[in-house]
Design an enzyme around this catalytic site. Structure first.
Site, PDB file in Angstrom:
ATOM      1  N   PHE A 129       0.812  -1.175   0.038  1.00 61.47           N
ATOM      2  CA  PHE A 129      -0.070  -0.005  -0.064  1.00 61.47           C
ATOM      3  C   PHE A 129       1.024   0.993   0.073  1.00 61.47           C
ATOM      4  O   PHE A 129       1.865   1.381   0.646  1.00 61.47           O
ATOM      5  CB  PHE A 129      -1.053  -0.030   1.242  1.00 61.47           C
ATOM      6  N   ASP A 200       1.650  -4.808   8.895  1.00 64.47           N
ATOM      7  CA  ASP A 200       0.429  -3.905   8.677  1.00 64.47           C
ATOM      8  C   ASP A 200      -0.978  -4.634   8.626  1.00 64.47           C
ATOM      9  O   ASP A 200      -1.079  -5.542   7.782  1.00 64.47           O
ATOM     10  CB  ASP A 200       0.552  -2.994   7.522  1.00 64.47           C
ATOM     11  N   TYR A 225     -11.162   1.606  10.747  1.00 60.63           N
ATOM     12  CA  TYR A 225     -12.388   2.032   9.714  1.00 60.63           C
ATOM     13  C   TYR A 225     -12.533   0.819   8.799  1.00 60.63           C
ATOM     14  O   TYR A 225     -13.423   1.093   7.995  1.00 60.63           O
ATOM     15  CB  TYR A 225     -12.348   3.262   9.210  1.00 60.63           C
ATOM     16  N   LYS A 226     -11.706  -0.250   8.651  1.00 59.26           N
ATOM     17  CA  LYS A 226     -12.022  -1.258   7.449  1.00 59.26           C
ATOM     18  C   LYS A 226     -12.958  -2.398   8.087  1.00 59.26           C
ATOM     19  O   LYS A 226     -14.051  -2.213   8.490  1.00 59.26           O
ATOM     20  CB  LYS A 226     -10.538  -1.749   6.858  1.00 59.26           C
ATOM     21  N   ARG A 373     -12.592  -4.472  -7.148  1.00 58.63           N
ATOM     22  CA  ARG A 373     -12.299  -4.914  -5.903  1.00 58.63           C
ATOM     23  C   ARG A 373     -13.414  -5.274  -4.993  1.00 58.63           C
ATOM     24  O   ARG A 373     -14.279  -4.162  -5.029  1.00 58.63           O
ATOM     25  CB  ARG A 373     -11.613  -4.114  -4.913  1.00 58.63           C
TER      26      ARG A 373
HETATM   27  C1  LIG Z   1      -5.822   1.378   4.034  1.00 57.84           C
HETATM   28  C2  LIG Z   1      -4.444   1.251   4.473  1.00 57.84           C
HETATM   29  C3  LIG Z   1      -3.852   2.194   5.325  1.00 57.84           C
HETATM   30  C4  LIG Z   1      -4.472   3.417   5.545  1.00 57.84           C
HETATM   31  O1  LIG Z   1      -3.600   4.302   6.228  1.00 57.84           O
HETATM   32  P1  LIG Z   1      -4.198   5.739   6.857  1.00 57.84           P
HETATM   33  O2  LIG Z   1      -3.078   6.285   7.667  1.00 57.84           O
HETATM   34  O3  LIG Z   1      -5.442   5.457   7.682  1.00 57.84           O
HETATM   35  O4  LIG Z   1      -4.711   6.471   5.713  1.00 57.84           O
HETATM   36  C5  LIG Z   1      -2.634   2.119   5.570  1.00 57.84           C
HETATM   37  N1  LIG Z   1      -1.917   0.658   5.202  1.00 57.84           N
HETATM   38  C6  LIG Z   1      -2.693   0.051   4.365  1.00 57.84           C
HETATM   39  C7  LIG Z   1      -2.149  -1.508   3.934  1.00 57.84           C
HETATM   40  C8  LIG Z   1      -4.001   0.087   4.085  1.00 57.84           C
HETATM   41  O5  LIG Z   1      -4.624  -0.840   3.372  1.00 57.84           O
END
Ligand SMILES: *Cc1c(COP(=O)(O)O)cnc(C)c1O
Length: 414
Positions: A129, A200, A225-226, A373
């Site tokens: 990501f 992560d 939030y996921k 997705r």
């Molecule tokens: C969604 C996601 C993030 C999001 O990071 P934010 O700081 O909340 O914007 C980080 N790492 C991964 C792998 C993600 O999928």
């Protein structure tokens, strides 16, 4: 054996037998909407609106500053962290709710690099990501001590682990492909090479059972939030293994990470344990909403969640083959041991196809360059939702409705 060709009645039978079915009542979802984007933003927990209203009107409105003590606000990073620790199988006391995933990564990566002086490499997955890559690149530049970010293909990571690697930084489930890493094996291999590991968990916390402590993971971060359904921009979490907690210095040292924040001392002295990874005043209203999402996840058996998720993803792949043959490529591994909780299809017209789906209230998302997705979230999705979504997708493909001009315009958030 699954039928070679599914019917809606087969899927309705799976819904009837589904032990998780009643969890759908724990969320507020618009009727007729099929939500396949809970891996990006989870829905509203049924309790969250009332809980947030109570925190706002009573604890903030009436209690004012007294609520830091009387409502226990000051402890929420720890108490919510303890709930997350149960969800991710982390050691008691190792996990805190704080900041965003990106910021938590910065803090922990800086701390981890300092524990491995003389090793220049931050090893990560090519296609990780972007925020993970950017934070690592930015930190390497800021430190100016010769660190570099090396991106390896997922099956090349093991081969690339050597004594130059300070930290292996991996996202457990890849956001594009949905491919799942073997946390236990990779953590072991990294340790054998003398490296530390940061996991992560953005796409796995709340989606499957995890055993961070059993895997001996050093550090972890993840999103509220996921799959944890904490609301847009919900506070994130971090985990510091107890063996590192008193020896590491986070990359941001703020007063909430001080041994005695309310002594207002002039010099930083780190708090004991994972508290030192806290930085500043926590966002209480966001944490109130997040806690509602955590409580729903804690009430579920994550082994059942995982089993239903795998069943759903394999059925969705079958349905795409059955109802839309020849239209899409498949990016998500068919092998269940390599699969997270999503199905990613490829098509050159991914964006307009997704817009056409959203217009029919089947909500997924797209990722560059050509990925559709679909997140599978067993707590509120029904097997028949998969059928209904696939039928609509087939209709859009057979009638080429995605070619309409209104589906071609790109929005700011995709
Ligand atoms: C969604 C996601 C993030 C999001 O990071 P934010 O700081 O909340 O914007 C980080 N790492 C991964 C792998 C993600 O999928």
């Amino acid at each position: 054996m699954p039928p070679t060709s599914w019917t809606r009645a087969d899927l309705a039978a799976l819904d009837t037998a589904d032990e998780l079915a009643s969890f759908r009542n724990e969320f507020r979802l618009p009727a007729d909407l099929i939500y396949l984007d809970g891996n990006s933003l989870g829905p509203l927990p049924a309790q969250a609106a009332a809980r947030v209203a109570q925190v706002v009107e009573q604890q903030w409105g009436e209690g004012l500053i007294r609520s830091w003590n009387t409502a226990g606000w000051i402890d929420w990073p720890v108490t919510l962290g303890a709930k997350i620790a149960r969800l991710i199988g982390a050691a008691p006391g190792s996990t805190r709710v704080a900041d965003s995933t990106s910021v938590n990564l910065f803090k922990l990566l800086a701390g981890a690099l300092a524990l491995r002086p003389g090793r220049p490499v931050i090893l990560t997955e090519a296609g990780n990501f972007p925020t993970d890559l950017y934070i690592a690149q930015g930190l390497a530049a800021l430190l100016d001590r010769g660190h570099r970010v090396v991106q390896a293909a997922p099956d090349q990571i093991t081969a690339r682990l050597d004594n130059s690697v300070a930290v292996l930084l991996l996202t457990h489930v890849n956001y594009r492909t949905g491919r799942l890493h073997d946390m236990q094996a990779l953590t072991q291999q990294a340790h054998a090479a003398g490296a530390l590991v940061i996991w992560d968990l953005a796409h796995s916390a709340g989606a499957m059972p995890l055993d961070l402590a059993g895997c001996d993971a050093d550090f972890a971060i993840g999103c509220g939030y996921k799959f944890l359904n904490g609301g847009p921009g919900a506070p994130a979490f971090l985990m510091v293994a107890p063996r590192h907690a008193d020896s590491f210095t986070p990359g941001l040292t703020g007063w909430f990470g001080h041994a005695a924040p309310f002594a207002f001392e002039a010099e930083f002295r780190p708090a004991k344990g994972a508290d030192r990874a806290l930085v500043g005043t926590p966002g209480i209203i966001g944490m109130a909403a997040l806690e509602c999402g955590l409580d729903v996840a804690l009430a579920a058996d994550l082994h059942e969640v995982r089993a239903k998720s795998l069943r759903m993803s394999s059925i969705l792949m079958d349905l795409v083959d059955q109802l839309c043959p020849g239209h899409f490529g498949l990016l998500t591994p068919k092998d269940e041991t390599l699969r997270g909780s999503q199905v990613s299809l490829t098509h050159d017209a991914a964006y307009p196809i997704m817009q056409a789906l959203i217009a029919r209230v089947v909500i997924g998302d797209v990722r560059q360059p050509n990925i559709l997705r679909f997140g599978l979230t067993p707590l509120y999705l029904r097997f028949t939702d998969l059928w209904d979504a696939a039928v609509i997708l087939a209709d859009i493909m057979h009638n080429a409705t995605w070619q309409r001009p209104e589906f071609q315009t790109r929005q700011k958030v995709i």
